[in-house]
Design a protein around this motif. Sequence first.
Motif, PDB file in Angstrom:
ATOM      1  N   PRO A  10       0.833  -1.197   0.000  1.00  0.00           N
ATOM      2  CA  PRO A  10       0.000   0.000   0.000  1.00  0.00           C
ATOM      3  C   PRO A  10       0.870   1.251   0.000  1.00  0.00           C
ATOM      4  CG  PRO A  10      -0.047  -1.069   2.157  1.00  0.00           C
ATOM      5  CD  PRO A  10       0.721  -1.959   1.234  1.00  0.00           C
ATOM      6  N   THR A  11       0.327   2.308  -0.540  1.00  0.00           N
ATOM      7  CA  THR A  11       1.036   3.584  -0.514  1.00  0.00           C
ATOM      8  C   THR A  11       1.031   4.118   0.920  1.00  0.00           C
ATOM      9  OG1 THR A  11      -0.949   4.895  -0.914  1.00  0.00           O
ATOM     10  CG2 THR A  11       0.264   4.113  -2.864  1.00  0.00           C
ATOM     11  N   ARG A  12       1.795   5.153   1.138  1.00  0.00           N
ATOM     12  CA  ARG A  12       1.841   5.762   2.474  1.00  0.00           C
ATOM     13  C   ARG A  12       0.451   6.230   2.890  1.00  0.00           C
ATOM     14  NH1 ARG A  12       2.470   9.944   5.766  1.00  0.00           N
ATOM     15  NH2 ARG A  12       4.282  10.262   7.053  1.00  0.00           N
ATOM     16  N   ARG A  13      -0.267   6.869   2.004  1.00  0.00           N
ATOM     17  CA  ARG A  13      -1.615   7.363   2.304  1.00  0.00           C
ATOM     18  C   ARG A  13      -2.550   6.212   2.662  1.00  0.00           C
ATOM     19  NH1 ARG A  13      -6.542   8.619  -0.855  1.00  0.00           N
ATOM     20  NH2 ARG A  13      -5.685   7.221  -2.378  1.00  0.00           N
ATOM     21  N   GLU A  14      -2.428   5.108   1.965  1.00  0.00           N
ATOM     22  CA  GLU A  14      -3.279   3.950   2.230  1.00  0.00           C
ATOM     23  C   GLU A  14      -2.928   3.308   3.578  1.00  0.00           C
ATOM     24  OE1 GLU A  14      -3.889   2.834  -2.495  1.00  0.00           O
ATOM     25  OE2 GLU A  14      -2.290   1.870  -1.336  1.00  0.00           O
ATOM     26  N   VAL A  16      -1.661   4.941   6.133  1.00  0.00           N
ATOM     27  CA  VAL A  16      -2.174   5.880   7.137  1.00  0.00           C
ATOM     28  C   VAL A  16      -3.683   5.666   7.318  1.00  0.00           C
ATOM     29  CG1 VAL A  16      -2.646   8.332   7.579  1.00  0.00           C
ATOM     30  CG2 VAL A  16      -0.359   7.606   6.869  1.00  0.00           C
ATOM     31  N   ALA A  17      -4.419   5.494   6.221  1.00  0.00           N
ATOM     32  CA  ALA A  17      -5.867   5.262   6.310  1.00  0.00           C
ATOM     33  C   ALA A  17      -6.168   3.974   7.086  1.00  0.00           C
ATOM     34  CB  ALA A  17      -6.479   5.196   4.917  1.00  0.00           C
ATOM     35  N   GLY A  18      -5.416   2.928   6.835  1.00  0.00           N
ATOM     36  CA  GLY A  18      -5.614   1.676   7.564  1.00  0.00           C
ATOM     37  C   GLY A  18      -5.353   1.832   9.050  1.00  0.00           C
ATOM     38  N   HIS A  19      -4.296   2.565   9.384  1.00  0.00           N
ATOM     39  CA  HIS A  19      -3.988   2.797  10.797  1.00  0.00           C
ATOM     40  C   HIS A  19      -5.062   3.665  11.450  1.00  0.00           C
ATOM     41  CE1 HIS A  19      -0.072   0.881  11.338  1.00  0.00           C
ATOM     42  NE2 HIS A  19       0.172   1.217  10.081  1.00  0.00           N
ATOM     43  N   ALA A  75      -9.138  -3.871   9.902  1.00  0.00           N
ATOM     44  CA  ALA A  75      -8.599  -2.685   9.227  1.00  0.00           C
ATOM     45  C   ALA A  75      -7.102  -2.847   8.963  1.00  0.00           C
ATOM     46  CB  ALA A  75      -8.858  -1.433  10.061  1.00  0.00           C
ATOM     47  N   MET A  76      -6.379  -3.423   9.920  1.00  0.00           N
ATOM     48  CA  MET A  76      -4.946  -3.640   9.720  1.00  0.00           C
ATOM     49  C   MET A  76      -4.687  -4.691   8.650  1.00  0.00           C
ATOM     50  SD  MET A  76      -3.354  -1.448  11.435  1.00  0.00           S
ATOM     51  CE  MET A  76      -1.694  -2.067  11.282  1.00  0.00           C
ATOM     52  N   SER A  77      -5.579  -5.686   8.547  1.00  0.00           N
ATOM     53  CA  SER A  77      -5.373  -6.728   7.535  1.00  0.00           C
ATOM     54  C   SER A  77      -5.469  -6.172   6.122  1.00  0.00           C
ATOM     55  CB  SER A  77      -6.374  -7.870   7.720  1.00  0.00           C
ATOM     56  OG  SER A  77      -7.657  -7.512   7.250  1.00  0.00           O
ATOM     57  N   LEU A  78      -6.123  -5.037   5.971  1.00  0.00           N
ATOM     58  CA  LEU A  78      -6.255  -4.428   4.648  1.00  0.00           C
ATOM     59  C   LEU A  78      -4.946  -3.833   4.146  1.00  0.00           C
ATOM     60  CD1 LEU A  78      -9.699  -2.653   5.137  1.00  0.00           C
ATOM     61  CD2 LEU A  78      -9.253  -4.763   3.854  1.00  0.00           C
ATOM     62  N   ILE A  79      -4.027  -3.571   5.052  1.00  0.00           N
ATOM     63  CA  ILE A  79      -2.773  -2.914   4.654  1.00  0.00           C
ATOM     64  C   ILE A  79      -1.530  -3.721   4.999  1.00  0.00           C
ATOM     65  CG2 ILE A  79      -3.760  -0.597   4.771  1.00  0.00           C
ATOM     66  CD1 ILE A  79      -2.289  -0.340   7.543  1.00  0.00           C
ATOM     67  N   ARG A  80      -1.695  -4.877   5.622  1.00  0.00           N
ATOM     68  CA  ARG A  80      -0.559  -5.701   6.029  1.00  0.00           C
ATOM     69  C   ARG A  80      -0.459  -6.938   5.141  1.00  0.00           C
ATOM     70  NH1 ARG A  80       3.180  -3.756   8.312  1.00  0.00           N
ATOM     71  NH2 ARG A  80       3.646  -5.667   9.385  1.00  0.00           N
ATOM     72  N   SER A 157     -11.832   6.352   6.530  1.00  0.00           N
ATOM     73  CA  SER A 157     -10.521   5.706   6.465  1.00  0.00           C
ATOM     74  C   SER A 157     -10.657   4.229   6.104  1.00  0.00           C
ATOM     75  CB  SER A 157      -9.763   5.888   7.784  1.00  0.00           C
ATOM     76  OG  SER A 157     -10.481   5.338   8.861  1.00  0.00           O
ATOM     77  N   LEU A 158     -11.723   3.580   6.550  1.00  0.00           N
ATOM     78  CA  LEU A 158     -11.951   2.186   6.179  1.00  0.00           C
ATOM     79  C   LEU A 158     -12.253   2.070   4.685  1.00  0.00           C
ATOM     80  CD1 LEU A 158     -12.032  -0.662   7.324  1.00  0.00           C
ATOM     81  CD2 LEU A 158     -14.467  -0.328   7.785  1.00  0.00           C
ATOM     82  N   MET A 159     -12.967   3.060   4.132  1.00  0.00           N
ATOM     83  CA  MET A 159     -13.227   3.059   2.682  1.00  0.00           C
ATOM     84  C   MET A 159     -11.924   3.156   1.901  1.00  0.00           C
ATOM     85  SD  MET A 159     -16.529   5.497   2.168  1.00  0.00           S
ATOM     86  CE  MET A 159     -17.989   5.276   3.163  1.00  0.00           C
ATOM     87  N   VAL A 160     -11.028   4.037   2.329  1.00  0.00           N
ATOM     88  CA  VAL A 160      -9.743   4.210   1.633  1.00  0.00           C
ATOM     89  C   VAL A 160      -8.908   2.930   1.742  1.00  0.00           C
ATOM     90  CG1 VAL A 160      -7.552   5.484   1.640  1.00  0.00           C
ATOM     91  CG2 VAL A 160      -9.724   6.717   1.881  1.00  0.00           C
ATOM     92  N   ALA A 161      -8.831   2.355   2.944  1.00  0.00           N
ATOM     93  CA  ALA A 161      -8.043   1.127   3.124  1.00  0.00           C
ATOM     94  C   ALA A 161      -8.662  -0.025   2.336  1.00  0.00           C
ATOM     95  CB  ALA A 161      -7.941   0.777   4.606  1.00  0.00           C
TER      96      ALA A 161
END
Length: 187
Positions: A10-14, A16-19, A75-80, A157-161
Amino acid sequence: MTISNGCPEPTRRERVAGHIACHSALIGFIPMHLMWAFGVTLWTNEANFDKWYEDGGGSYLFVLSGMAVLAGIFAMSLIRPWGTVFPRRVPFLAGREVPRWPVVLLAGVLSVFLFLYTLWAIYAAFLSDLNDDPSKEVFDGWIIYYGVPQFLIWSGSLMVAGWSYYRRTAERAARNRSLAAPRTVDS
């Protein structure tokens, strides 16, 4: 850069959204609800809260808090990486790809639900006739000023992630489809 199964990171922005989505559940939602679950009456109408609490409201708040823990992990699983490939510590599934569509659908449904719940809370607090008699309310009207921003941040933020997960796993899904397609030999 890609992770072990070929999905881009994920990009940095993505990230951040997940976090933010995770922390909205764990820090924004759980402390207030656990406080109420243990009987603390901050931002409540005490007499109504006590009756509601004894009629099952306390148990309900504990269940909601547990579900928020799961929402934070989700939410973390979306970016990890462990959101796309099961980690080795998961019996029988270790190393396999996480099915894409259940994750994408859950992210979409949760973010839309949180957003619609927020709209309903705004309607109930400011626009409806539900508040004709504030003495019957369990929670004080001031809670809306905490809850609405918190839920808007959480759902956004969940939508973005979730979109990030969808976009990043699309390439993997296309690659898997092309590998599964039957090959023909030209004569």
